[in-house]
Design a protein around this motif. Structure first.
Motif, mmCIF file in Angstrom:
data_model
loop_
_atom_site.group_PDB
_atom_site.id
_atom_site.type_symbol
_atom_site.label_atom_id
_atom_site.label_comp_id
_atom_site.label_asym_id
_atom_site.label_seq_id
_atom_site.Cartn_x
_atom_site.Cartn_y
_atom_site.Cartn_z
ATOM 1 N N THR A 7 0.850 -1.185 0.000
ATOM 2 C CA THR A 7 0.000 0.000 0.000
ATOM 3 C C THR A 7 0.884 1.233 0.000
ATOM 4 O O THR A 7 2.088 1.154 0.233
ATOM 5 C CB THR A 7 -0.914 0.039 1.239
ATOM 6 O OG1 THR A 7 -0.092 0.134 2.416
ATOM 7 C CG2 THR A 7 -1.807 -1.178 1.331
ATOM 8 N N GLN A 8 0.249 2.352 -0.232
ATOM 9 C CA GLN A 8 0.975 3.621 -0.174
ATOM 10 C C GLN A 8 1.407 3.883 1.256
ATOM 11 O O GLN A 8 0.619 3.748 2.187
ATOM 12 C CB GLN A 8 0.068 4.750 -0.654
ATOM 13 C CG GLN A 8 0.685 6.125 -0.523
ATOM 14 C CD GLN A 8 -0.295 7.225 -0.892
ATOM 15 O OE1 GLN A 8 -1.249 6.995 -1.619
ATOM 16 N NE2 GLN A 8 -0.068 8.413 -0.380
ATOM 17 N N PRO A 48 -0.982 -3.229 4.409
ATOM 18 C CA PRO A 48 -2.276 -2.919 5.006
ATOM 19 C C PRO A 48 -2.267 -3.119 6.528
ATOM 20 O O PRO A 48 -1.707 -4.087 7.031
ATOM 21 C CB PRO A 48 -3.238 -3.916 4.349
ATOM 22 C CG PRO A 48 -2.560 -4.340 3.097
ATOM 23 C CD PRO A 48 -1.092 -4.287 3.402
ATOM 24 N N LYS A 77 -5.945 10.577 1.463
ATOM 25 C CA LYS A 77 -6.828 9.411 1.433
ATOM 26 C C LYS A 77 -8.132 9.703 2.167
ATOM 27 O O LYS A 77 -8.197 10.571 3.036
ATOM 28 C CB LYS A 77 -6.145 8.210 2.105
ATOM 29 C CG LYS A 77 -4.885 7.751 1.434
ATOM 30 C CD LYS A 77 -5.209 7.064 0.141
ATOM 31 C CE LYS A 77 -3.987 6.373 -0.447
ATOM 32 N NZ LYS A 77 -4.314 5.694 -1.672
ATOM 33 N N GLY A 151 -8.571 5.010 2.167
ATOM 34 C CA GLY A 151 -7.305 4.590 2.734
ATOM 35 C C GLY A 151 -7.420 3.910 4.082
ATOM 36 O O GLY A 151 -6.519 3.183 4.493
#
Length: 167
Positions: A7-8, A48, A77, A151
């Motif tokens: 994930t970012q 995550p 997000k 997010g």
């Protein structure tokens, strides 16, 4: 499987984070500070987050959720806070709006008591990314709820939801 997903990584300016944290009107407990630190580390890890925060009523779980939400919104997000009752949704809406009052964060609530016209506007705002934080009951699980860039999902009182909803 979850740990293999990337994930970012969120990042935030420490001065902005400190300012938001310092606006908390109470003294954090040691456990609360530990949970906040763990969540911040999770959100910046690139995988995550799957974390359960437990505590009695009044021990600061909502503040942990607010700080996590602040991190995500500051990173562009969206956040959804899912609660089992309309009353709790309204309480969270009021608390979040008060806590974020001097920040450019759009917070909305969706529940069975939301009018059809207002629901339509909220769904549109969520899809366009205008809504930063959506607080709602089971209604947020509807097929018409489409996030532009979700997010973080916070499930309050997770025992009130089914496995499919939590997934």
């Amino acid at each position: 499987k979850r740990m293999l997903v990337k994930t970012q990584k969120i990042s935030i300016q420490e001065d902005v984070w400190k300012e938001f944290s310092d606006r908390f009107p109470y003294v954090e407990t040691d456990h609360q500070l530990e949970a906040i630190s763990d969540v911040k580390r999770d959100l910046s890890s690139g995988t995550p987050m799957d974390r359960l925060i437990c505590g009695d009523v009044g021990f600061g779980k909502t503040e942990v959720a607010m700080r996590a939400s602040f991190l995500m919104v500051s990173s562009g997000k969206q956040v959804v806070i899912v609660v089992p009752t309309t009353l709790l949704a309204k309480q969270h809406l009021d608390s979040f709006k008060k806590r974020f009052d001097s920040y450019p964060v759009n917070i909305e609530m969706l529940s069975r008591l939301t009018s059809l016209n207002k629901t339509k506007d909220i769904l549109n705002n969520v899809a366009l990314g205008i809504t930063d934080i959506l607080i709602g009951t089971h209604s947020v699980f509807g097929k018409k709820v489409k996030f532009k860039d979700l997010g973080l999902a916070v499930i309050d009182e997770e025992q009130s939801f089914g496995v499919d909803q939590k997934e």
